[in-house]
Design a protein around this motif. Structure first.
Motif, PDB file in Angstrom:
ATOM      1  N   HIS A  37      -8.217 -49.583  13.703  1.00  0.00           N
ATOM      2  CA  HIS A  37      -8.691 -50.317  12.527  1.00  0.00           C
ATOM      3  C   HIS A  37      -9.056 -49.393  11.376  1.00  0.00           C
ATOM      4  CE1 HIS A  37      -8.562 -53.541  15.331  1.00  0.00           C
ATOM      5  NE2 HIS A  37      -9.450 -52.948  16.093  1.00  0.00           N
ATOM      6  N   ASP A  38      -8.657 -48.137  11.478  1.00  0.00           N
ATOM      7  CA  ASP A  38      -8.954 -47.145  10.460  1.00  0.00           C
ATOM      8  C   ASP A  38      -8.408 -47.580   9.095  1.00  0.00           C
ATOM      9  OD1 ASP A  38      -9.784 -44.205   9.898  1.00  0.00           O
ATOM     10  OD2 ASP A  38      -7.741 -44.371   9.074  1.00  0.00           O
ATOM     11  N   TYR A  39      -9.160 -47.288   8.055  1.00  0.00           N
ATOM     12  CA  TYR A  39      -8.798 -47.642   6.679  1.00  0.00           C
ATOM     13  C   TYR A  39      -7.408 -47.117   6.312  1.00  0.00           C
ATOM     14  CZ  TYR A  39      -8.693 -47.137   1.601  1.00  0.00           C
ATOM     15  OH  TYR A  39      -8.316 -47.152   0.291  1.00  0.00           O
ATOM     16  N   ASN A  40      -7.111 -45.864   6.637  1.00  0.00           N
ATOM     17  CA  ASN A  40      -5.818 -45.290   6.269  1.00  0.00           C
ATOM     18  C   ASN A  40      -4.658 -45.994   6.966  1.00  0.00           C
ATOM     19  OD1 ASN A  40      -6.740 -43.276   4.422  1.00  0.00           O
ATOM     20  ND2 ASN A  40      -7.530 -42.155   6.185  1.00  0.00           N
ATOM     21  N   LYS A  41      -4.861 -46.415   8.199  1.00  0.00           N
ATOM     22  CA  LYS A  41      -3.829 -47.190   8.900  1.00  0.00           C
ATOM     23  C   LYS A  41      -3.661 -48.557   8.253  1.00  0.00           C
ATOM     24  CE  LYS A  41      -4.317 -44.931  13.359  1.00  0.00           C
ATOM     25  NZ  LYS A  41      -4.644 -45.079  14.773  1.00  0.00           N
ATOM     26  N   PHE A  42      -4.781 -49.168   7.893  1.00  0.00           N
ATOM     27  CA  PHE A  42      -4.721 -50.463   7.206  1.00  0.00           C
ATOM     28  C   PHE A  42      -3.957 -50.328   5.892  1.00  0.00           C
ATOM     29  CE2 PHE A  42      -6.515 -53.235   3.929  1.00  0.00           C
ATOM     30  CZ  PHE A  42      -6.243 -54.481   4.474  1.00  0.00           C
ATOM     31  N   LEU A  43      -4.297 -49.323   5.098  1.00  0.00           N
ATOM     32  CA  LEU A  43      -3.696 -49.159   3.774  1.00  0.00           C
ATOM     33  C   LEU A  43      -2.180 -48.952   3.858  1.00  0.00           C
ATOM     34  CD1 LEU A  43      -4.393 -49.127   0.792  1.00  0.00           C
ATOM     35  CD2 LEU A  43      -4.770 -46.666   0.972  1.00  0.00           C
ATOM     36  N   LYS A  44      -1.690 -48.327   4.916  1.00  0.00           N
ATOM     37  CA  LYS A  44      -0.249 -48.121   5.072  1.00  0.00           C
ATOM     38  C   LYS A  44       0.502 -49.439   5.232  1.00  0.00           C
ATOM     39  CE  LYS A  44      -0.453 -43.441   6.829  1.00  0.00           C
ATOM     40  NZ  LYS A  44      -0.291 -42.568   7.980  1.00  0.00           N
ATOM     41  N   ARG A  45      -0.177 -50.483   5.676  1.00  0.00           N
ATOM     42  CA  ARG A  45       0.450 -51.805   5.842  1.00  0.00           C
ATOM     43  C   ARG A  45       0.487 -52.597   4.541  1.00  0.00           C
ATOM     44  NH1 ARG A  45      -3.721 -53.919   9.764  1.00  0.00           N
ATOM     45  NH2 ARG A  45      -3.383 -55.737   8.466  1.00  0.00           N
ATOM     46  N   ILE A  46      -0.196 -52.109   3.521  1.00  0.00           N
ATOM     47  CA  ILE A  46      -0.397 -52.871   2.297  1.00  0.00           C
ATOM     48  C   ILE A  46       0.624 -52.485   1.240  1.00  0.00           C
ATOM     49  CG2 ILE A  46      -2.038 -53.323   0.417  1.00  0.00           C
ATOM     50  CD1 ILE A  46      -2.779 -54.555   3.179  1.00  0.00           C
ATOM     51  N   ARG A  47       1.247 -53.473   0.627  1.00  0.00           N
ATOM     52  CA  ARG A  47       2.185 -53.238  -0.480  1.00  0.00           C
ATOM     53  C   ARG A  47       1.536 -53.501  -1.833  1.00  0.00           C
ATOM     54  NH1 ARG A  47       4.225 -51.453  -4.128  1.00  0.00           N
ATOM     55  NH2 ARG A  47       6.179 -52.062  -5.063  1.00  0.00           N
ATOM     56  N   THR A  48       0.613 -54.475  -1.880  1.00  0.00           N
ATOM     57  CA  THR A  48      -0.014 -54.852  -3.144  1.00  0.00           C
ATOM     58  C   THR A  48      -1.521 -54.868  -2.968  1.00  0.00           C
ATOM     59  OG1 THR A  48       1.889 -56.243  -3.698  1.00  0.00           O
ATOM     60  CG2 THR A  48      -0.137 -56.634  -4.939  1.00  0.00           C
ATOM     61  N   VAL A  49      -2.232 -54.252  -3.911  1.00  0.00           N
ATOM     62  CA  VAL A  49      -3.688 -54.246  -3.922  1.00  0.00           C
ATOM     63  C   VAL A  49      -4.139 -55.065  -5.130  1.00  0.00           C
ATOM     64  CG1 VAL A  49      -5.762 -52.825  -4.147  1.00  0.00           C
ATOM     65  CG2 VAL A  49      -3.806 -51.978  -2.839  1.00  0.00           C
ATOM     66  N   VAL A  50      -5.015 -56.027  -4.881  1.00  0.00           N
ATOM     67  CA  VAL A  50      -5.567 -56.859  -5.950  1.00  0.00           C
ATOM     68  C   VAL A  50      -7.068 -56.606  -6.003  1.00  0.00           C
ATOM     69  CG1 VAL A  50      -5.934 -59.222  -6.783  1.00  0.00           C
ATOM     70  CG2 VAL A  50      -3.805 -58.633  -5.602  1.00  0.00           C
ATOM     71  N   MET A  51      -7.561 -56.336  -7.203  1.00  0.00           N
ATOM     72  CA  MET A  51      -8.997 -56.092  -7.363  1.00  0.00           C
ATOM     73  C   MET A  51      -9.483 -56.708  -8.656  1.00  0.00           C
ATOM     74  SD  MET A  51      -9.041 -52.032  -8.422  1.00  0.00           S
ATOM     75  CE  MET A  51      -7.786 -51.511  -7.266  1.00  0.00           C
ATOM     76  N   GLY A  52     -10.773 -56.987  -8.700  1.00  0.00           N
ATOM     77  CA  GLY A  52     -11.391 -57.470  -9.921  1.00  0.00           C
ATOM     78  C   GLY A  52     -11.731 -56.313 -10.842  1.00  0.00           C
ATOM     79  N   ARG A  53     -12.171 -56.647 -12.036  1.00  0.00           N
ATOM     80  CA  ARG A  53     -12.463 -55.628 -13.047  1.00  0.00           C
ATOM     81  C   ARG A  53     -13.625 -54.730 -12.640  1.00  0.00           C
ATOM     82  NH1 ARG A  53     -11.220 -54.699 -18.467  1.00  0.00           N
ATOM     83  NH2 ARG A  53     -12.139 -52.682 -18.963  1.00  0.00           N
ATOM     84  N   ARG A  54     -14.673 -55.304 -12.057  1.00  0.00           N
ATOM     85  CA  ARG A  54     -15.829 -54.498 -11.656  1.00  0.00           C
ATOM     86  C   ARG A  54     -15.416 -53.454 -10.612  1.00  0.00           C
ATOM     87  NH1 ARG A  54     -19.826 -58.318 -10.339  1.00  0.00           N
ATOM     88  NH2 ARG A  54     -20.452 -58.257 -12.496  1.00  0.00           N
ATOM     89  N   THR A  55     -14.574 -53.848  -9.666  1.00  0.00           N
ATOM     90  CA  THR A  55     -14.098 -52.904  -8.656  1.00  0.00           C
ATOM     91  C   THR A  55     -13.218 -51.834  -9.293  1.00  0.00           C
ATOM     92  OG1 THR A  55     -14.211 -54.582  -6.921  1.00  0.00           O
ATOM     93  CG2 THR A  55     -12.767 -52.691  -6.517  1.00  0.00           C
ATOM     94  N   TYR A  56     -12.320 -52.246 -10.180  1.00  0.00           N
ATOM     95  CA  TYR A  56     -11.474 -51.264 -10.870  1.00  0.00           C
ATOM     96  C   TYR A  56     -12.333 -50.254 -11.619  1.00  0.00           C
ATOM     97  CZ  TYR A  56      -8.658 -48.957 -14.298  1.00  0.00           C
ATOM     98  OH  TYR A  56      -8.090 -47.980 -15.065  1.00  0.00           O
ATOM     99  N   ASP A  57     -13.297 -50.731 -12.391  1.00  0.00           N
ATOM    100  CA  ASP A  57     -14.142 -49.821 -13.167  1.00  0.00           C
ATOM    101  C   ASP A  57     -14.906 -48.862 -12.257  1.00  0.00           C
ATOM    102  OD1 ASP A  57     -13.303 -50.900 -15.583  1.00  0.00           O
ATOM    103  OD2 ASP A  57     -15.058 -52.203 -15.813  1.00  0.00           O
ATOM    104  N   PHE A  58     -15.398 -49.364 -11.113  1.00  0.00           N
ATOM    105  CA  PHE A  58     -16.104 -48.508 -10.154  1.00  0.00           C
ATOM    106  C   PHE A  58     -15.184 -47.406  -9.641  1.00  0.00           C
ATOM    107  CE2 PHE A  58     -17.266 -47.310  -5.852  1.00  0.00           C
ATOM    108  CZ  PHE A  58     -18.600 -46.956  -6.007  1.00  0.00           C
ATOM    109  N   ILE A  59     -13.979 -47.784  -9.206  1.00  0.00           N
ATOM    110  CA  ILE A  59     -13.032 -46.810  -8.663  1.00  0.00           C
ATOM    111  C   ILE A  59     -12.597 -45.823  -9.745  1.00  0.00           C
ATOM    112  CG2 ILE A  59     -10.721 -46.522  -7.677  1.00  0.00           C
ATOM    113  CD1 ILE A  59     -11.179 -49.235  -6.253  1.00  0.00           C
ATOM    114  N   ALA A  60     -12.368 -46.320 -10.955  1.00  0.00           N
ATOM    115  CA  ALA A  60     -11.914 -45.457 -12.048  1.00  0.00           C
ATOM    116  C   ALA A  60     -12.958 -44.395 -12.415  1.00  0.00           C
ATOM    117  CB  ALA A  60     -11.569 -46.302 -13.272  1.00  0.00           C
ATOM    118  N   ARG A  61     -14.233 -44.675 -12.179  1.00  0.00           N
ATOM    119  CA  ARG A  61     -15.298 -43.709 -12.485  1.00  0.00           C
ATOM    120  C   ARG A  61     -15.456 -42.626 -11.415  1.00  0.00           C
ATOM    121  NH1 ARG A  61     -18.200 -48.499 -13.752  1.00  0.00           N
ATOM    122  NH2 ARG A  61     -19.285 -48.327 -11.758  1.00  0.00           N
TER     123      ARG A  61
END
Length: 174
Positions: A37-61
């Motif tokens: 259930h590791d995050y990196n294994k999960f992320l490899k299965r993902i083709r599209t990531v959807v996030m809200g603006r608050r999450t984007y701004d947090f990650i961008a900082r």
């Protein structure tokens, strides 16, 4: 048809960030053994990531590199994003976005970040599954996993599993 998935950590008292939108309490668990259930294994299965603006701004900082270069990234916001930190797409209409996402057939979709956007998808019957990692922390206040909107549902438990350092993984289907 792509599945729309949630994968998120919460404190034992149901918070995803403290009262200052800080995640230091969660970062203390970096390196925790999650096995399959590791995050990196999960992320490899993902083709599209959807996030809200608050999450984007947090990650961008954050000083770390953008982690979603291999995925299509869609930010849901009504405000323009000046000088994005990476290649992103912007959408403002949640209903139109859900229709667009449901038409994709190139991999799963991850609803990244806070509960507000996940709740909007839940209310529209558009979140298929969610993995919640409950951490043994009590924050006392902060940003809740799901905002109180009056929405009710009874998801089906797929699995529950005790993991490293007192974390519990809950996997539900809607």
């Amino acid at each position: 048809m792509a599945r729309i998935l949630g994968y998120i950590a919460s404190s034992l008292d149901g918070m995803i960030a403290d009262q200052d939108d800080n995640l230091d309490w969660l970062f203390a668990y970096d390196g925790m053994e999650l096995g399959d259930h590791d995050y990196n294994k999960f992320l490899k299965r993902i083709r599209t990531v959807v996030m809200g603006r608050r999450t984007y701004d947090f990650i961008a900082r954050q000083p770390s590199d953008w982690a979603y270069g291999a995925q299509r990234v869609i930010v849901v916001t009504s405000r323009p994003i000046e000088n994005p930190v990476a290649e992103i797409e912007v959408r403002s209409d949640v209903d139109a976005l859900i229709k667009e996402l449901r038409a994709l057939d190139d991999g799963d979709i991850w609803m990244l970040g806070g509960g507000q956007l996940q709740m909007a998808f839940l209310e529209r019957g558009a979140l298929d599954e969610i993995e919640i990692y409950v951490m043994p922390e009590m924050l006392g206040s902060g940003r809740p996993l799901f905002p109180m909107t009056g929405f009710r549902t009874s998801p089906t438990l797929i699995s529950a599993q005790a993991l490293d350092r007192g974390c519990v993984r809950l996997h539900y289907r809607f």
